[in-house]
Structure formats: C-alpha cells, structure tokens
Design a protein around this motif. Structure first.
Motif, PDB file in Angstrom:
ATOM      1  N   ASN A  81       0.789  -1.230   0.000  1.00  0.00           N
ATOM      2  CA  ASN A  81       0.000   0.000   0.000  1.00  0.00           C
ATOM      3  C   ASN A  81       0.821   1.282   0.000  1.00  0.00           C
ATOM      4  O   ASN A  81       0.340   2.317  -0.481  1.00  0.00           O
ATOM      5  N   ASP A  82       2.036   1.253   0.550  1.00  0.00           N
ATOM      6  CA  ASP A  82       2.850   2.465   0.541  1.00  0.00           C
ATOM      7  C   ASP A  82       3.311   2.840  -0.862  1.00  0.00           C
ATOM      8  O   ASP A  82       3.881   3.915  -1.064  1.00  0.00           O
ATOM      9  N   PHE A  83       3.057   1.978  -1.844  1.00  0.00           N
ATOM     10  CA  PHE A  83       3.411   2.254  -3.236  1.00  0.00           C
ATOM     11  C   PHE A  83       2.183   2.590  -4.086  1.00  0.00           C
ATOM     12  O   PHE A  83       2.298   2.726  -5.302  1.00  0.00           O
ATOM     13  N   ARG A  84       1.015   2.730  -3.490  1.00  0.00           N
ATOM     14  CA  ARG A  84      -0.222   2.803  -4.269  1.00  0.00           C
ATOM     15  C   ARG A  84      -0.337   4.079  -5.102  1.00  0.00           C
ATOM     16  O   ARG A  84      -0.962   4.077  -6.153  1.00  0.00           O
ATOM     17  N   LYS A  85       0.224   5.189  -4.651  1.00  0.00           N
ATOM     18  CA  LYS A  85       0.158   6.431  -5.413  1.00  0.00           C
ATOM     19  C   LYS A  85       1.417   6.601  -6.257  1.00  0.00           C
ATOM     20  O   LYS A  85       2.515   6.241  -5.826  1.00  0.00           O
ATOM     21  N   PRO A  86       1.291   7.140  -7.473  1.00  0.00           N
ATOM     22  CA  PRO A  86       2.480   7.401  -8.303  1.00  0.00           C
ATOM     23  C   PRO A  86       3.501   8.240  -7.541  1.00  0.00           C
ATOM     24  O   PRO A  86       3.155   9.245  -6.924  1.00  0.00           O
ATOM     25  N   GLY A  87       4.725   7.774  -7.561  1.00  0.00           N
ATOM     26  CA  GLY A  87       5.780   8.492  -6.857  1.00  0.00           C
ATOM     27  C   GLY A  87       5.907   8.138  -5.391  1.00  0.00           C
ATOM     28  O   GLY A  87       6.851   8.580  -4.727  1.00  0.00           O
ATOM     29  N   SER A  88       4.963   7.356  -4.865  1.00  0.00           N
ATOM     30  CA  SER A  88       5.054   6.952  -3.462  1.00  0.00           C
ATOM     31  C   SER A  88       6.089   5.847  -3.305  1.00  0.00           C
ATOM     32  O   SER A  88       6.453   5.169  -4.268  1.00  0.00           O
ATOM     33  N   ARG A  89       6.538   5.645  -2.101  1.00  0.00           N
ATOM     34  CA  ARG A  89       7.535   4.620  -1.828  1.00  0.00           C
ATOM     35  C   ARG A  89       7.473   4.268  -0.348  1.00  0.00           C
ATOM     36  O   ARG A  89       6.889   4.993   0.454  1.00  0.00           O
ATOM     37  N   ILE A  90       8.094   3.169  -0.010  1.00  0.00           N
ATOM     38  CA  ILE A  90       8.170   2.768   1.381  1.00  0.00           C
ATOM     39  C   ILE A  90       9.340   3.501   2.036  1.00  0.00           C
ATOM     40  O   ILE A  90      10.389   3.689   1.421  1.00  0.00           O
ATOM     41  N   MET A  91       9.143   3.961   3.239  1.00  0.00           N
ATOM     42  CA  MET A  91      10.203   4.692   3.935  1.00  0.00           C
ATOM     43  C   MET A  91      11.346   3.757   4.326  1.00  0.00           C
ATOM     44  O   MET A  91      11.133   2.582   4.614  1.00  0.00           O
ATOM     45  N   THR A  92      12.541   4.282   4.352  1.00  0.00           N
ATOM     46  CA  THR A  92      13.713   3.505   4.737  1.00  0.00           C
ATOM     47  C   THR A  92      13.821   3.447   6.256  1.00  0.00           C
ATOM     48  O   THR A  92      13.263   4.298   6.965  1.00  0.00           O
ATOM     49  N   PRO A  93      14.554   2.471   6.785  1.00  0.00           N
ATOM     50  CA  PRO A  93      14.777   2.444   8.231  1.00  0.00           C
ATOM     51  C   PRO A  93      15.373   3.747   8.742  1.00  0.00           C
ATOM     52  O   PRO A  93      14.992   4.239   9.814  1.00  0.00           O
ATOM     53  N   GLU A  94      16.305   4.323   7.976  1.00  0.00           N
ATOM     54  CA  GLU A  94      16.945   5.565   8.410  1.00  0.00           C
ATOM     55  C   GLU A  94      15.926   6.698   8.533  1.00  0.00           C
ATOM     56  O   GLU A  94      15.992   7.513   9.470  1.00  0.00           O
ATOM     57  N   GLU A  95      14.974   6.755   7.601  1.00  0.00           N
ATOM     58  CA  GLU A  95      13.950   7.799   7.661  1.00  0.00           C
ATOM     59  C   GLU A  95      13.035   7.613   8.860  1.00  0.00           C
ATOM     60  O   GLU A  95      12.678   8.587   9.546  1.00  0.00           O
ATOM     61  N   VAL A  96      12.645   6.395   9.130  1.00  0.00           N
ATOM     62  CA  VAL A  96      11.768   6.135  10.267  1.00  0.00           C
ATOM     63  C   VAL A  96      12.483   6.444  11.579  1.00  0.00           C
ATOM     64  O   VAL A  96      11.907   7.044  12.497  1.00  0.00           O
ATOM     65  N   LEU A  97      13.751   6.080  11.652  1.00  0.00           N
ATOM     66  CA  LEU A  97      14.506   6.301  12.890  1.00  0.00           C
ATOM     67  C   LEU A  97      14.875   7.758  13.097  1.00  0.00           C
ATOM     68  O   LEU A  97      15.336   8.132  14.181  1.00  0.00           O
ATOM     69  N   ALA A  98      14.663   8.594  12.080  1.00  0.00           N
ATOM     70  CA  ALA A  98      14.896  10.025  12.232  1.00  0.00           C
ATOM     71  C   ALA A  98      13.710  10.733  12.882  1.00  0.00           C
ATOM     72  O   ALA A  98      13.792  11.914  13.237  1.00  0.00           O
ATOM     73  N   LEU A  99      12.585   9.997  13.051  1.00  0.00           N
ATOM     74  CA  LEU A  99      11.416  10.574  13.694  1.00  0.00           C
ATOM     75  C   LEU A  99      11.680  10.810  15.176  1.00  0.00           C
ATOM     76  O   LEU A  99      12.527  10.161  15.793  1.00  0.00           O
ATOM     77  N   THR A 100      10.933  11.740  15.745  1.00  0.00           N
ATOM     78  CA  THR A 100      11.013  12.018  17.179  1.00  0.00           C
ATOM     79  C   THR A 100       9.651  11.793  17.806  1.00  0.00           C
ATOM     80  O   THR A 100       8.671  12.412  17.389  1.00  0.00           O
ATOM     81  N   PRO A 101       9.582  10.894  18.813  1.00  0.00           N
ATOM     82  CA  PRO A 101      10.635  10.008  19.302  1.00  0.00           C
ATOM     83  C   PRO A 101      10.867   8.847  18.332  1.00  0.00           C
ATOM     84  O   PRO A 101      10.002   8.538  17.502  1.00  0.00           O
ATOM     85  N   LYS A 102      12.021   8.202  18.450  1.00  0.00           N
ATOM     86  CA  LYS A 102      12.309   7.053  17.599  1.00  0.00           C
ATOM     87  C   LYS A 102      11.347   5.915  17.937  1.00  0.00           C
ATOM     88  O   LYS A 102      11.233   5.519  19.095  1.00  0.00           O
ATOM     89  N   PRO A 103      10.650   5.386  16.956  1.00  0.00           N
ATOM     90  CA  PRO A 103       9.739   4.267  17.243  1.00  0.00           C
ATOM     91  C   PRO A 103      10.497   3.052  17.771  1.00  0.00           C
ATOM     92  O   PRO A 103      11.559   2.699  17.264  1.00  0.00           O
ATOM     93  N   MET A 104       9.893   2.416  18.774  1.00  0.00           N
ATOM     94  CA  MET A 104      10.495   1.227  19.372  1.00  0.00           C
ATOM     95  C   MET A 104       9.767  -0.044  18.944  1.00  0.00           C
ATOM     96  O   MET A 104      10.156  -1.142  19.328  1.00  0.00           O
ATOM     97  N   TYR A 105       8.714   0.139  18.165  1.00  0.00           N
ATOM     98  CA  TYR A 105       7.988  -1.003  17.600  1.00  0.00           C
ATOM     99  C   TYR A 105       7.820  -0.725  16.109  1.00  0.00           C
ATOM    100  O   TYR A 105       7.278   0.313  15.714  1.00  0.00           O
ATOM    101  N   ILE A 106       8.319  -1.632  15.283  1.00  0.00           N
ATOM    102  CA  ILE A 106       8.209  -1.495  13.836  1.00  0.00           C
ATOM    103  C   ILE A 106       7.392  -2.667  13.312  1.00  0.00           C
ATOM    104  O   ILE A 106       7.664  -3.821  13.631  1.00  0.00           O
ATOM    105  N   GLN A 107       6.399  -2.341  12.476  1.00  0.00           N
ATOM    106  CA  GLN A 107       5.538  -3.394  11.938  1.00  0.00           C
ATOM    107  C   GLN A 107       5.482  -3.268  10.413  1.00  0.00           C
ATOM    108  O   GLN A 107       5.329  -2.171   9.881  1.00  0.00           O
ATOM    109  N   TYR A 108       5.615  -4.396   9.740  1.00  0.00           N
ATOM    110  CA  TYR A 108       5.453  -4.460   8.283  1.00  0.00           C
ATOM    111  C   TYR A 108       4.206  -5.280   7.974  1.00  0.00           C
ATOM    112  O   TYR A 108       4.032  -6.376   8.514  1.00  0.00           O
ATOM    113  N   GLN A 109       3.387  -4.746   7.066  1.00  0.00           N
ATOM    114  CA  GLN A 109       2.201  -5.479   6.643  1.00  0.00           C
ATOM    115  C   GLN A 109       2.349  -5.890   5.174  1.00  0.00           C
ATOM    116  O   GLN A 109       2.911  -5.157   4.388  1.00  0.00           O
TER     117      GLN A 109
END
Length: 342
Positions: free
Chosen positions: A314-342
């Motif tokens: 689903n993260d690819f459903r729109k033109p130009g969309s993409r799945i975020m990289t681990p580095e991008e997710v870990l740059a969030l504040t606060p850093k997520p401590m639970y990561i889930q892939y569907q």
C-alpha cells in the motif's frame, strides 16, 4: 492529516479493511472472502515519549512454571525473562496465515516469510547497530467481519489450531507473538478472555485495533471505529492481571492509530509497570503524509512508547510513493520502538 480505510482483500471470506489511506476523509471498505484450513474459519476478515514507570526498568524473571492447561502450549519453551522495551526494538511481521492479502505474515510460506523477516531485520540493525532487535509475529487472531455472525458480534475468532500454529512459528524462531483483536460489535472483555490461555505464555503479547471497534453500531469497514482511554485501561488491567497471576515479564500492548478520533481522551490512559503501551502509527501513504500523521497523532499525544507501520504494497499505491527507509523512520522524534510491516 487522516488516513481513511484501505480495502485489503483476503482469499475467500467476508473481508474488511486494512488501516489507512492518504486522504483526509474516512471511507468505506470493500468486502471479499477468505478460505481457511478449517471451514469454521471461512469468515476471517482483515481487516518514546512520555514518562515510563520506574518498575519497568527492572527485569522480571519468568518462573516458566506457568501452566495454561493445554499440553501443546505448555510445550512451547521460548520464555523471555525481562521487559522488552526499551532495551530492544520490536520488529514485527503482520497478517494472518489464511490470507495472502492481509499482510506479509500470510503472503508467503512459513520458511520464506521467516527468511524475509530475518533479512529485513538486518537492514534495521545496520541503521541502528546500538539497539538490539526482538523479532515478532503479529497475528490478527480476532478479525472484524462484514456480517454479524450468530451472536451479532461482527467478528471471527481464529481457531485454536490457527493460533497455535503461529505460536509454534514464533517459539521455533525465538520471536514474540502478538495476538490482535478487531472486536467489531463484540465487547472487548470476552475477546481478551478468549485469548487469555495464550497470553499466559511469556512470549505472547496483545494488540487492539480501534479501527474495528464499532462503538457507533456501524458495520465494520463502513466507518472508522474508536477506543476511549477507558477501553485501553481495561486492556492494560487485563494484561497486568495475567502478568501478576503467572509471574511473567511485562506484556506489550500495541494500540493501532491513524486518525485523531480513533483514540479518545488519551490523557486518561494509565501507565502500569506490568504493561508496556505502544501507540502505533498505522496508516499508509507517501512519506510526507506518514510523517505528518506520526507527528499529529502519536508524537503530540504521547502515552509511553511509539510504533510505526510500513506497507510492502500500500505504501506504493500512489504514483511516486515509496516505502520509507529504516533511516527515515529512525529520524522521527521520538524514535519508534515497535516497527511493523504489513
């Protein structure tokens, strides 16, 4: 920004939605069907921020003398002996083995799925070598339905056979297992009670999905549901009792969220040293929308720990969309401590 529902088609069963979409409007879902190995399950559908209790910093050894009253469950020997968060980041594959469309957990045969899990974990270990990863499988154990069923609950409980199968996968792979509840119209209490014998195992944890908590009486999939803080507190207290009665480490409770209204009165959620609460940003869409939603619904309304969900499809459903990289997710504040892939 809001994430409306995204329809996830399961193989032969009355199916609803998966959390998410990228418009600001809530939308209704499509229905489908899923075939299971047991005909009785022919109606499965899909569907760090605040202060932490001081007691959570302590390890709690498992006596491993826990008895579920089920010899098959009691033979599962994987038994973590301390609280998982924040020492480890949890990395979960989500879905149901009866559906290739509900998530990665059921998309591939067991061995291939676990190999993919291990490969993906290496990407996250590379992005954050300092934080060990705890593998996890996240099973939709009670699935919302588009039809009421005999008791009017609009939900389907997975069979003992299905749940045990996924628990065995986790036990063999030293992965913890989450059992997820999409309650439909059924009260939350009895659904948790149904899962209690599994939750007695030290490696089994709980997820609750507000999207399919239909407090307005609407049919699941036609509106986005909600939980109040009182409902979350009910789940926390239930898990705390399981922990105390069985002398096992703290449980993790994952609460999915992708709109403002899915969790009401968050400030009234009560922390408990026996339960680690994860508020999981559960929507799909382009990275900018996912980041905005994480900020608006997770970061700005902190409870305890935070999570982030990524969608292989689903993260690819729109033109130009993409799945975020681990580095991008870990740059969030606060850093997520639970990561889930569907």
């Amino acid at each position: 920004m809001r994430f409306p529902l995204a329809a996830l088609t399961l193989l032969a069963l009355s199916q609803l939605t998966g959390c998410s979409s990228e418009s600001k409007q809530e939308s209704s879902s499509k229905t489908g069907k899923i075939t299971t190995e047991a005909s009785a399950e022919s109606n499965v559908a899909k569907t760090d921020s605040a202060e932490k209790p001081e007691a959570e910093k302590n390890s709690l050894a498992s006596s491993r003398s826990v008895s579920t009253g089920d010899s098959t469950l009691d033979s599962l020997t994987y038994a973590p002996t301390e609280a998982i968060l924040p020492k480890k980041r949890i990395f979960a594959y989500y879905g149901n083995p009866h559906s290739k469309k509900m998530g990665i957990l059921g998309k591939y045969p067991k061995e291939e799925m676990l190999q993919r899990l291990d490969r993906e974990i290496k990407n996250w270990e590379k992005a954050d070598p300092a934080t060990p990863i705890q593998p996890a499988l996240h099973l939709v154990a009670i699935s919302a339905q588009g039809a009421p069923g005999k008791d009017g609950g609009y939900r389907m409980r997975m069979s003992d056979k299905t749940i045990k199968k996924v628990l065995k996968w986790g036990n063999e792979h030293k992965a913890i297992v989450f059992l997820d509840i999409q309650r439909g119209h059924a009260p939350l209490g009895p659904e948790m009670k149904f899962l209690e014998k599994y939750l007695k195992l030290p490696f089994v944890h709980l997820g609750i999905d507000p999207e399919f908590s239909m407090v307005t009486g609407a049919k699941p999939g036609t509106k986005i549901g909600s939980y109040d803080a009182a409902d979350v507190n009910q789940a926390v207290q239930f898990l705390s009792n399981v922990v105390k009665e069985n002398n096992i480490p703290p449980k993790v409770l994952v609460v999915h969220r992708f709109t403002q209204g899915m969790i009401k009165n968050y400030k009234n959620i009560k922390l408990n040293p026996n339960v680690q609460i994860v508020m999981d940003m559960d929507g799909w869409g382009p990275p900018v929308l996912k980041k905005d939603s994480y900020h608006d619904y997770i970061q700005k309304e902190p409870v305890q720990y935070t999570g982030f969900k990524l969608f292989y499809d689903n993260d690819f459903r729109k033109p130009g969309s993409r799945i975020m990289t681990p580095e991008e997710v870990l740059a969030l504040t606060p850093k997520p401590m639970y990561i889930q892939y569907q």
